[in-house]
Design a protein around this motif. Structure first.
Motif, PDB file in Angstrom:
ATOM      1  N   CYS A 120     -23.650  52.126  96.384  1.00  0.00           N
ATOM      2  CA  CYS A 120     -23.449  53.573  96.359  1.00  0.00           C
ATOM      3  C   CYS A 120     -24.769  54.275  96.694  1.00  0.00           C
ATOM      4  O   CYS A 120     -25.830  53.935  96.167  1.00  0.00           O
ATOM      5  N   TYR A 121     -24.709  55.255  97.577  1.00  0.00           N
ATOM      6  CA  TYR A 121     -25.914  55.959  98.026  1.00  0.00           C
ATOM      7  C   TYR A 121     -26.713  56.517  96.845  1.00  0.00           C
ATOM      8  O   TYR A 121     -27.943  56.469  96.831  1.00  0.00           O
ATOM      9  N   TYR A 122     -26.026  57.025  95.842  1.00  0.00           N
ATOM     10  CA  TYR A 122     -26.700  57.720  94.744  1.00  0.00           C
ATOM     11  C   TYR A 122     -27.264  56.749  93.717  1.00  0.00           C
ATOM     12  O   TYR A 122     -28.218  57.074  93.016  1.00  0.00           O
ATOM     13  N   PHE A 123     -26.685  55.552  93.625  1.00  0.00           N
ATOM     14  CA  PHE A 123     -27.277  54.520  92.774  1.00  0.00           C
ATOM     15  C   PHE A 123     -28.651  54.135  93.315  1.00  0.00           C
ATOM     16  O   PHE A 123     -29.572  53.828  92.549  1.00  0.00           O
ATOM     17  N   TYR A 124     -28.804  54.166  94.622  1.00  0.00           N
ATOM     18  CA  TYR A 124     -30.071  53.795  95.269  1.00  0.00           C
ATOM     19  C   TYR A 124     -31.053  54.964  95.354  1.00  0.00           C
ATOM     20  O   TYR A 124     -32.141  54.792  95.905  1.00  0.00           O
ATOM     21  N   ASP A 125     -30.697  56.113  94.847  1.00  0.00           N
ATOM     22  CA  ASP A 125     -31.575  57.285  94.931  1.00  0.00           C
ATOM     23  C   ASP A 125     -31.980  57.720  93.527  1.00  0.00           C
ATOM     24  O   ASP A 125     -31.240  58.449  92.850  1.00  0.00           O
ATOM     25  N   PRO A 126     -33.143  57.302  93.031  1.00  0.00           N
ATOM     26  CA  PRO A 126     -33.550  57.631  91.660  1.00  0.00           C
ATOM     27  C   PRO A 126     -33.676  59.122  91.398  1.00  0.00           C
ATOM     28  O   PRO A 126     -33.737  59.541  90.231  1.00  0.00           O
ATOM     29  N   ALA A 127     -33.717  59.938  92.445  1.00  0.00           N
ATOM     30  CA  ALA A 127     -33.849  61.384  92.257  1.00  0.00           C
ATOM     31  C   ALA A 127     -32.519  62.046  91.938  1.00  0.00           C
ATOM     32  O   ALA A 127     -32.496  63.228  91.581  1.00  0.00           O
ATOM     33  N   ARG A 128     -31.405  61.307  92.076  1.00  0.00           N
ATOM     34  CA  ARG A 128     -30.080  61.888  91.858  1.00  0.00           C
ATOM     35  C   ARG A 128     -29.414  61.282  90.633  1.00  0.00           C
ATOM     36  O   ARG A 128     -29.587  60.091  90.353  1.00  0.00           O
ATOM     37  N   PRO A 129     -28.627  62.072  89.891  1.00  0.00           N
ATOM     38  CA  PRO A 129     -27.937  61.536  88.718  1.00  0.00           C
ATOM     39  C   PRO A 129     -26.976  60.410  89.089  1.00  0.00           C
ATOM     40  O   PRO A 129     -26.302  60.470  90.116  1.00  0.00           O
ATOM     41  N   CYS A 130     -26.929  59.387  88.263  1.00  0.00           N
ATOM     42  CA  CYS A 130     -26.023  58.256  88.473  1.00  0.00           C
ATOM     43  C   CYS A 130     -25.767  57.586  87.132  1.00  0.00           C
ATOM     44  O   CYS A 130     -26.698  57.072  86.504  1.00  0.00           O
ATOM     45  N   ASN A 131     -24.518  57.596  86.689  1.00  0.00           N
ATOM     46  CA  ASN A 131     -24.175  57.001  85.408  1.00  0.00           C
ATOM     47  C   ASN A 131     -24.377  55.490  85.388  1.00  0.00           C
ATOM     48  O   ASN A 131     -24.610  54.908  84.323  1.00  0.00           O
ATOM     49  N   LYS A 132     -24.275  54.852  86.538  1.00  0.00           N
ATOM     50  CA  LYS A 132     -24.482  53.406  86.594  1.00  0.00           C
ATOM     51  C   LYS A 132     -25.963  53.068  86.395  1.00  0.00           C
ATOM     52  O   LYS A 132     -26.301  52.072  85.762  1.00  0.00           O
ATOM     53  N   ARG A 133     -26.817  53.909  86.914  1.00  0.00           N
ATOM     54  CA  ARG A 133     -28.258  53.694  86.796  1.00  0.00           C
ATOM     55  C   ARG A 133     -28.805  54.274  85.488  1.00  0.00           C
ATOM     56  O   ARG A 133     -29.673  53.676  84.844  1.00  0.00           O
ATOM     57  N   ALA A 134     -28.310  55.444  85.111  1.00  0.00           N
ATOM     58  CA  ALA A 134     -28.764  56.130  83.890  1.00  0.00           C
ATOM     59  C   ALA A 134     -27.535  56.689  83.172  1.00  0.00           C
ATOM     60  O   ALA A 134     -27.098  57.806  83.467  1.00  0.00           O
ATOM     61  N   PRO A 135     -26.923  55.914  82.278  1.00  0.00           N
ATOM     62  CA  PRO A 135     -25.685  56.340  81.619  1.00  0.00           C
ATOM     63  C   PRO A 135     -25.805  57.727  81.002  1.00  0.00           C
ATOM     64  O   PRO A 135     -26.795  58.048  80.338  1.00  0.00           O
ATOM     65  N   GLY A 136     -24.781  58.559  81.270  1.00  0.00           N
ATOM     66  CA  GLY A 136     -24.753  59.907  80.735  1.00  0.00           C
ATOM     67  C   GLY A 136     -25.364  60.956  81.623  1.00  0.00           C
ATOM     68  O   GLY A 136     -25.283  62.149  81.328  1.00  0.00           O
ATOM     69  N   SER A 137     -25.959  60.543  82.746  1.00  0.00           N
ATOM     70  CA  SER A 137     -26.634  61.509  83.619  1.00  0.00           C
ATOM     71  C   SER A 137     -25.681  62.203  84.581  1.00  0.00           C
ATOM     72  O   SER A 137     -25.991  63.269  85.110  1.00  0.00           O
ATOM     73  N   GLY A 138     -24.509  61.621  84.820  1.00  0.00           N
ATOM     74  CA  GLY A 138     -23.553  62.207  85.751  1.00  0.00           C
ATOM     75  C   GLY A 138     -23.332  61.333  86.968  1.00  0.00           C
ATOM     76  O   GLY A 138     -24.072  60.365  87.193  1.00  0.00           O
ATOM     77  N   CYS A 139     -22.313  61.687  87.755  1.00  0.00           N
ATOM     78  CA  CYS A 139     -21.972  60.926  88.959  1.00  0.00           C
ATOM     79  C   CYS A 139     -22.127  61.838  90.175  1.00  0.00           C
ATOM     80  O   CYS A 139     -21.297  62.717  90.408  1.00  0.00           O
ATOM     81  N   SER A 140     -23.193  61.631  90.943  1.00  0.00           N
ATOM     82  CA  SER A 140     -23.456  62.476  92.116  1.00  0.00           C
ATOM     83  C   SER A 140     -22.471  62.230  93.240  1.00  0.00           C
ATOM     84  O   SER A 140     -22.290  63.091  94.107  1.00  0.00           O
ATOM     85  N   ALA A 141     -21.840  61.050  93.258  1.00  0.00           N
ATOM     86  CA  ALA A 141     -20.892  60.742  94.337  1.00  0.00           C
ATOM     87  C   ALA A 141     -19.663  61.643  94.268  1.00  0.00           C
ATOM     88  O   ALA A 141     -19.060  61.951  95.303  1.00  0.00           O
ATOM     89  N   ARG A 142     -19.305  62.074  93.075  1.00  0.00           N
ATOM     90  CA  ARG A 142     -18.208  63.029  92.952  1.00  0.00           C
ATOM     91  C   ARG A 142     -18.693  64.372  93.488  1.00  0.00           C
ATOM     92  O   ARG A 142     -19.618  64.974  92.956  1.00  0.00           O
ATOM     93  N   GLY A 143     -18.092  64.821  94.561  1.00  0.00           N
ATOM     94  CA  GLY A 143     -18.524  66.055  95.181  1.00  0.00           C
ATOM     95  C   GLY A 143     -19.659  65.867  96.162  1.00  0.00           C
ATOM     96  O   GLY A 143     -20.067  66.820  96.831  1.00  0.00           O
ATOM     97  N   GLY A 144     -20.184  64.637  96.256  1.00  0.00           N
ATOM     98  CA  GLY A 144     -21.241  64.337  97.207  1.00  0.00           C
ATOM     99  C   GLY A 144     -20.696  63.578  98.402  1.00  0.00           C
ATOM    100  O   GLY A 144     -19.495  63.623  98.703  1.00  0.00           O
ATOM    101  N   PHE A 145     -21.580  62.864  99.099  1.00  0.00           N
ATOM    102  CA  PHE A 145     -21.152  62.056 100.244  1.00  0.00           C
ATOM    103  C   PHE A 145     -20.619  60.737  99.708  1.00  0.00           C
ATOM    104  O   PHE A 145     -21.378  59.887  99.252  1.00  0.00           O
ATOM    105  N   ASN A 146     -19.309  60.564  99.714  1.00  0.00           N
ATOM    106  CA  ASN A 146     -18.677  59.428  99.053  1.00  0.00           C
ATOM    107  C   ASN A 146     -17.855  58.564  99.997  1.00  0.00           C
ATOM    108  O   ASN A 146     -16.830  58.015  99.617  1.00  0.00           O
ATOM    109  N   ARG A 147     -18.320  58.435 101.235  1.00  0.00           N
ATOM    110  CA  ARG A 147     -17.578  57.666 102.243  1.00  0.00           C
ATOM    111  C   ARG A 147     -17.307  56.229 101.790  1.00  0.00           C
ATOM    112  O   ARG A 147     -16.264  55.666 102.098  1.00  0.00           O
ATOM    113  N   ASN A 148     -18.241  55.615 101.071  1.00  0.00           N
ATOM    114  CA  ASN A 148     -18.043  54.214 100.670  1.00  0.00           C
ATOM    115  C   ASN A 148     -17.513  54.080  99.243  1.00  0.00           C
ATOM    116  O   ASN A 148     -17.522  52.983  98.689  1.00  0.00           O
TER     117      ASN A 148
END
Length: 328
Positions: A120-148
């Motif tokens: 996921c693009y946002y898992f690989y981007d420490p500047a963006r919220p990602c629940n998989k990387r930082a639980p509770g921070s949010g999911c940037s893929a929702r409403g973001g670029f989510n082609r994959n």
């Protein structure tokens, strides 16, 4: 990359103990995924446990039941080239060859392939919220670029997909994952139960316990039928699946006697729906039942905008694989 300590171990039990005893420790073998994540500090293990010198884990052996036991350190390139795999489990060989590049396959291991993290693009981007990387921070893929992103099995916390081609083929084959614990206890996990859906714990990719180390993957005796792997991606090579399908379809007099269908690119884990397989079985032209089977696979599917195309694409991939099996 942050500083870390390092050790080599000489047994599977020692590997499991080393990770339990050192908070923040990670196993390393080929390192094809972990090192990338360490470079961008998505992963920052305090300690690395090198398992490459554990004996007997790089073997492919016949089992008493007539299947194959694949050691966790068997490299992807060696597994794909093994004559027994090519002859009796061609769906696995084809899936492996569809993944990554030749250089990466020469380093990547069986166990590491199962444990690789989402792309996921946002898992690989420490500047963006990602629940998989930082639980509770949010999911940037929702409403973001989510082609994959996933269209099945997603949760409000995560819509990531699992990237492995190998795991999709193993799901079609009903493989089993063998583990050892720090205390020496052994466990066998069906591949269907190995990876998990995100639910409210997207940071947890598998059902492995913290003190467990993968020692091998076991395949059942060879399955009759046509073995096919189809992968649709943005580039002809070195790209992750938008939709993939591992299929083992047994035909008798033009009718489908049995079918195994495992999809990749659609969910947080390889996606297999046995009700869809049952719909393909029976007398008559199975192409007339493909739509019903696709409906069963895609029940509850939901696009996120950029990935809406995956739903009709999965239907076309299934239709194409069934047509190819009939042609053979």
């Amino acid at each position: 990359m942050k500083a870390f300590s390092y050790e080599r171990v000489d047994s599977a039990e020692a590997a499991a103990r080393a990770v339990v005893e050192r908070p923040g420790a990670k196993f390393i073998a080929g390192g094809t995924n972990l090192l990338d994540l360490m470079k961008i500090q998505v992963e920052a293990p305090a300690h690395l446990v090198d398992v490459n010198r554990v004996p007997d884990l790089a073997r492919i052996e016949q089992t008493p039941a007539g299947g194959l036991r694949i050691g966790t350190l068997v490299r992807n390139s060696d597994l794909a080239a093994d004559a027994r795999v090519r002859e009796h489990y061609p769906v696995l060989a084809r899936a492996l060859l569809a993944g990554a590049s030749a250089q990466l396959r020469n380093k990547a291991t069986t166990g590491g392939n199962l444990l690789q993290r989402t792309r996921c693009y946002y898992f690989y981007d420490p500047a963006r919220p990602c629940n998989k990387r930082a639980p509770g921070s949010g999911c940037s893929a929702r409403g973001g670029f989510n082609r994959n992103a996933a269209v099945l099995g997603a949760s409000e916390d995560c819509i990531a997909t699992h990237p492995s081609d190998m795991a999709v083929a193993l799901r079609a084959l009903d493989a089993q994952v063998e583990t050892v614990s720090a205390q020496g206890g052994r466990r066998v996990i069906p591949i269907a139960d190995f990876h998990r859906l995100p639910e409210d714990r997207p940071q947890q990719d598998t059902n492995l316990r913290a003190d467990e180390f993968i020692t091998a993957v076991e395949l059942p005796p060879p399955l009759p039928g046509v073995h096919l792997y189809r992968k649709v991606r943005d580039r002809a090579s070195y790209a992750f699946a938008l939709v993939s399908l591992a299929a083992v379809i047994e035909l008798r007099e033009g009718a489908v006697a049995s079918a195994r269908l495992a999809f990749g690119g659609l969910a947080h884990k390889p996606w297999r729906v046995e009700a869809a397989e049952a719909l393909l079985r029976g007398a008559g032209d199975p192409r007339e039942r493909v739509e019903a089977a696709a409906d069963a696979v895609l029940q509850g599917a939901r696009g996120q905008g950029h990935n809406d195309f995956k739903i009709p694409l999965a239907r076309r991939v299934l239709a194409g694989v069934v047509a190819e099996a009939l042609g053979r």
